[in-house]
Design a protein around this motif. Structure first.
Motif, PDB file in Angstrom:
ATOM      1  N   LEU A  31      44.164 107.289  57.844  1.00 34.60           N
ATOM      2  CA  LEU A  31      44.989 106.562  58.808  1.00 34.60           C
ATOM      3  C   LEU A  31      44.406 106.643  60.214  1.00 34.60           C
ATOM      4  O   LEU A  31      43.947 107.709  60.643  1.00 34.60           O
ATOM      5  CB  LEU A  31      46.412 107.145  58.838  1.00 34.60           C
ATOM      6  N   ILE A  32      44.435 105.516  60.913  1.00 33.69           N
ATOM      7  CA  ILE A  32      44.156 105.506  62.346  1.00 33.69           C
ATOM      8  C   ILE A  32      45.486 105.213  63.017  1.00 33.69           C
ATOM      9  O   ILE A  32      46.062 104.140  62.812  1.00 33.69           O
ATOM     10  CB  ILE A  32      43.122 104.419  62.731  1.00 33.69           C
ATOM     11  N   ILE A  33      45.987 106.171  63.759  1.00 32.73           N
ATOM     12  CA  ILE A  33      47.297 105.981  64.385  1.00 32.73           C
ATOM     13  C   ILE A  33      47.177 106.069  65.903  1.00 32.73           C
ATOM     14  O   ILE A  33      46.178 106.570  66.436  1.00 32.73           O
ATOM     15  CB  ILE A  33      48.347 107.004  63.872  1.00 32.73           C
ATOM     16  N   CYS A  38      46.021 101.193  72.188  1.00 30.44           N
ATOM     17  CA  CYS A  38      45.163 102.373  72.386  1.00 30.44           C
ATOM     18  C   CYS A  38      43.740 102.143  71.867  1.00 30.44           C
ATOM     19  O   CYS A  38      42.850 102.945  72.119  1.00 30.44           O
ATOM     20  CB  CYS A  38      45.768 103.605  71.712  1.00 30.44           C
ATOM     21  N   GLY A  39      43.532 101.060  71.125  1.00 31.04           N
ATOM     22  CA  GLY A  39      42.171 100.755  70.647  1.00 31.04           C
ATOM     23  C   GLY A  39      41.985 100.912  69.150  1.00 31.04           C
ATOM     24  O   GLY A  39      40.868 100.758  68.659  1.00 31.04           O
ATOM     25  N   LYS A  40      43.057 101.165  68.418  1.00 27.76           N
ATOM     26  CA  LYS A  40      42.879 101.428  66.980  1.00 27.76           C
ATOM     27  C   LYS A  40      42.451 100.173  66.197  1.00 27.76           C
ATOM     28  O   LYS A  40      41.584 100.255  65.329  1.00 27.76           O
ATOM     29  CB  LYS A  40      44.123 102.074  66.356  1.00 27.76           C
ATOM     30  N   LEU A  44      38.940  99.338  64.043  1.00 32.82           N
ATOM     31  CA  LEU A  44      38.894  98.716  62.719  1.00 32.82           C
ATOM     32  C   LEU A  44      37.976  97.496  62.719  1.00 32.82           C
ATOM     33  O   LEU A  44      37.152  97.314  61.809  1.00 32.82           O
ATOM     34  CB  LEU A  44      40.312  98.303  62.299  1.00 32.82           C
ATOM     35  N   LYS A  45      38.121  96.655  63.757  1.00 32.92           N
ATOM     36  CA  LYS A  45      37.300  95.437  63.827  1.00 32.92           C
ATOM     37  C   LYS A  45      35.826  95.771  64.043  1.00 32.92           C
ATOM     38  O   LYS A  45      34.949  95.043  63.585  1.00 32.92           O
ATOM     39  CB  LYS A  45      37.827  94.507  64.927  1.00 32.92           C
ATOM     40  N   LEU A  46      35.555  96.864  64.755  1.00 28.91           N
ATOM     41  CA  LEU A  46      34.162  97.314  64.901  1.00 28.91           C
ATOM     42  C   LEU A  46      33.604  97.740  63.544  1.00 28.91           C
ATOM     43  O   LEU A  46      32.461  97.436  63.204  1.00 28.91           O
ATOM     44  CB  LEU A  46      34.077  98.489  65.879  1.00 28.91           C
ATOM     45  N   MET A  47      34.448  98.398  62.770  1.00 32.59           N
ATOM     46  CA  MET A  47      33.992  98.914  61.471  1.00 32.59           C
ATOM     47  C   MET A  47      33.656  97.793  60.501  1.00 32.59           C
ATOM     48  O   MET A  47      32.708  97.890  59.724  1.00 32.59           O
ATOM     49  CB  MET A  47      35.066  99.824  60.857  1.00 32.59           C
ATOM     50  N   VAL A  48      34.438  96.703  60.533  1.00 32.27           N
ATOM     51  CA  VAL A  48      34.178  95.605  59.583  1.00 32.27           C
ATOM     52  C   VAL A  48      33.242  94.548  60.163  1.00 32.27           C
ATOM     53  O   VAL A  48      32.939  93.563  59.513  1.00 32.27           O
ATOM     54  CB  VAL A  48      35.491  94.934  59.106  1.00 32.27           C
ATOM     55  N   GLY A  49      32.803  94.759  61.409  1.00 32.23           N
ATOM     56  CA  GLY A  49      31.816  93.856  61.988  1.00 32.23           C
ATOM     57  C   GLY A  49      32.388  92.632  62.676  1.00 32.23           C
ATOM     58  O   GLY A  49      31.642  91.720  63.022  1.00 32.23           O
ATOM     59  N   LEU A  50      33.698  92.591  62.898  1.00 33.09           N
ATOM     60  CA  LEU A  50      34.270  91.455  63.639  1.00 33.09           C
ATOM     61  C   LEU A  50      33.973  91.586  65.136  1.00 33.09           C
ATOM     62  O   LEU A  50      33.964  90.603  65.858  1.00 33.09           O
ATOM     63  CB  LEU A  50      35.779  91.362  63.411  1.00 33.09           C
ATOM     64  N   HIS A  51      33.787  92.820  65.601  1.00 33.28           N
ATOM     65  CA  HIS A  51      33.260  93.074  66.946  1.00 33.28           C
ATOM     66  C   HIS A  51      31.983  93.895  66.791  1.00 33.28           C
ATOM     67  O   HIS A  51      31.830  94.607  65.796  1.00 33.28           O
ATOM     68  CB  HIS A  51      34.246  93.883  67.800  1.00 33.28           C
ATOM     69  N   LYS A  52      31.106  93.794  67.796  1.00 33.80           N
ATOM     70  CA  LYS A  52      29.887  94.605  67.779  1.00 33.80           C
ATOM     71  C   LYS A  52      30.070  95.802  68.697  1.00 33.80           C
ATOM     72  O   LYS A  52      30.451  95.622  69.864  1.00 33.80           O
ATOM     73  CB  LYS A  52      28.696  93.776  68.252  1.00 33.80           C
ATOM     74  N   ILE A 192      41.332 102.575  54.627  1.00 38.12           N
ATOM     75  CA  ILE A 192      41.546 102.834  56.056  1.00 38.12           C
ATOM     76  C   ILE A 192      42.747 102.000  56.509  1.00 38.12           C
ATOM     77  O   ILE A 192      42.756 100.783  56.331  1.00 38.12           O
ATOM     78  CB  ILE A 192      40.298 102.464  56.897  1.00 38.12           C
ATOM     79  N   ILE A 193      43.738 102.671  57.072  1.00 37.33           N
ATOM     80  CA  ILE A 193      44.950 101.966  57.486  1.00 37.33           C
ATOM     81  C   ILE A 193      45.174 102.187  58.977  1.00 37.33           C
ATOM     82  O   ILE A 193      45.186 103.340  59.434  1.00 37.33           O
ATOM     83  CB  ILE A 193      46.187 102.494  56.713  1.00 37.33           C
ATOM     84  N   VAL A 194      45.345 101.104  59.693  1.00 35.25           N
ATOM     85  CA  VAL A 194      45.731 101.199  61.099  1.00 35.25           C
ATOM     86  C   VAL A 194      47.241 101.045  61.166  1.00 35.25           C
ATOM     87  O   VAL A 194      47.786 100.076  60.628  1.00 35.25           O
ATOM     88  CB  VAL A 194      45.051 100.085  61.926  1.00 35.25           C
TER      89      VAL A 194
END
Lengths: 252, 247
Positions: A31-33, A38-40, A44-52, A192-194
């Motif tokens: 979990l990312i809480i 706060c940026g969680k 997640l989007k960085l991890m899946v490549g939607l953001h660099k 992975i759950i936000v």
């Protein structure tokens, strides 16, 4: 297993993610809480490549995702299933077509085999018999379950869920939580759950990262979180009177 | 500066649109779906507009040529030339820019803001290729047929309205539409149609694909798609006319 190492992300002059490192284990609900903003979700989007990411490493079973070629990234992505906050089902397709979509794109299964797999996934999320409904005809909870069925259709190794309980009543939230937990256990995947839902944390939090102001502020599991001495985490967990009464306020 | 930014981003999008399809059978299915969605569904409006415009052009031509020095077959000739060279390829494409362009921009824009495009990307699918290529291919395939039908109906509408209203006789009109016919002008017309089909779909898809925000921005993307497609249709219409017809 997914590891993130020292990742940073800045939008304009605002640093949203600051030197975050964490390990997400296989077969566990990670979990990312944290508070809203706060940026969680950015993590997640960085991890899946939607953001660099501006810097840092994102390792999928040892492969540094941002450094892979486009083709190699596509191959990693084929192993990813994602449940979006709003479901993100394709409006023009029926529930069956939505779930079948990854199979159409990435497998050479016959029509009958695809249908069998679709029905298996729909059964997992308790939506048997709803095959021909369109997303507009589904309730919020059903949309989340349908999106979960699509996410697991192609046997993912990694399952990402962005606020799976948002907008749902407590009973439906527990159904979704349990579904995610069961799928994680049954298929032995890295989930992975936000979330900022404390019920989810207590129910399924095997491995938790608390994000505060873009930083990894605390890590632990659901049993440790209730005994925390960390002020910011304490304020987050026991923000409501209800939680204080149900869980009992620990001494600081 | 902003213009160069958009031109650069548009060509980068096109590069992704024309990347190798990940699954040909899925793309083929999408192209057939889009031919129906973009093309066949536009038939009624094209038919109605073409018949009426053909009639209007014929009556206006007859009114303007009301002189003993102008032969009566000039009405049919003028109607054919107007419809074949400009009305069907350009004006009908401008109408399609409104109908098809806004539809594409709002559809893709809505998919963007509801994270459906993100879902495609995360699955490892080239979202630009999957969403845009079938629309561009479908339009390039089906638009020439639509415009050919528009030409036929426009000329037929001119005949029907012209004869019915007494603006010209049946013999003169039919003689006129056959007079001084140069087949190569059809190449000019259909070249324009193919270029316009590409502009309408790719520019509209560009605005839809780069939508960010909410419903308001989807509306803005849809408006921009129609405005910029129309401007580019007129600009490329001028360039192609100059290339083909300027002696």
């Amino acid at each position: 297993m997914i590891e993130i190492k020292n990742i940073n992300k800045t939008f304009g002059d605002r640093q949203v993610v600051k030197d975050v490192s964490f390990t997400f284990y296989k077969g566990k609900t990670n979990l990312i809480i944290g508070e809203s903003g706060c940026g969680k979700t950015t993590i997640l989007k960085l991890m899946v490549g939607l953001h660099k990411a501006d810097s840092g490493e994102i390792l999928y079973d040892g492969q540094n995702f941002p450094k892979l070629s486009v083709n190699e990234q596509e191959n990693v992505r084929k192993k990813i299933g994602m449940l979006f906050q709003g479901g993100a089902l394709f409006d023009s397709q029926t529930l069956e077509e939505n779930v079948q979509f990854p199979l159409d794109m990435f497998t050479d299964l016959t029509k009958a085999e695809k249908l069998e797999r679709v029905n298996f996934c729909l059964e997992k999320v308790q939506l048997v018999g709803k095959n021909k409904l369109y997303p507009a005809e589904l309730s919020g909870g059903m949309k989340k379950r349908a999106a979960l069925a699509r996410a697991i259709a192609n046997n993912p190794s990694y399952l990402f869920c962005d606020e799976p309980n948002s907008g749902l009543d407590p009973k439906t939230s527990i159904v979704i939580d349990n579904l995610i937990k069961n799928i994680t256990d049954e298929f032995n995947i890295t989930t992975i759950i936000v979330t900022h839902d404390m019920n989810s944390v207590i129910e399924i939090g095997d491995n938790i990262m608390f994000v505060h102001k873009g930083e990894n502020w605390w890590t632990g599991d659901k049993s440790q979180i209730l005994k925390t001495k960390n002020q910011e985490l304490f304020d987050f967990v026991f923000a409501s009177e209800f939680m204080k009464q149900v869980l009992g306020t620990p001494s600081k | 500066m902003n213009l160069f930014f958009h031109i650069g981003r548009y060509f980068m999008l096109l590069y992704r649109v024309f990347a190798r399809p990940q699954k040909h059978s899925v793309y083929m299915r999408q192209i057939i779906f889009e031919i129906n969605n973009i093309g066949i569904s536009s038939l009624p409006i094209i038919a109605i507009i073409s018949v009426f415009m053909g009639g209007i052009i014929t009556i206006q031509a007859a009114f303007g040529f009301n002189s003993p020095w102008v032969p009566l077959y000039a009405v049919g000739f003028t109607t054919r030339e107007s419809i074949m060279l400009e009305f069907s390829p350009t004006i009908v494409c401008l109408i399609l820019a409104g109908k098809v362009g806004s539809n594409i921009a709002s559809e893709i824009g809505a998919m963007r803001i509801t994270e459906q495009i993100d879902a495609l990307e995360i699955m490892g699918i080239n979202s630009a290729g999957y969403l845009i290529f079938p629309k561009v291919a479908a339009a390039v395939i089906i638009f020439p047929f639509l415009i050919a039908l528009s030409m036929f109906l426009g000329i037929w509408g001119g005949y029907f309205m012209g004869v019915a209203s007494g603006a010209c006789t049946e013999y003169e009109y039919i003689f006129g539409i056959q007079a001084f016919f140069e087949p190569w002008k059809l190449y000019y017309s259909f070249t324009k149609v193919i270029v316009f089909a590409f502009i309408i779909t790719s520019v509209s898809a560009y605005f839809g694909y780069n939508t960010s925000g909410g419903a308001l921005e989807v509306g803005k993307s849809s408006t921009n798609a129609v405005v910029y497609s129309s401007i580019l249709i007129l600009l490329f219409g001028l360039i192609l006319t100059n290339l083909f017809l300027n002696r």
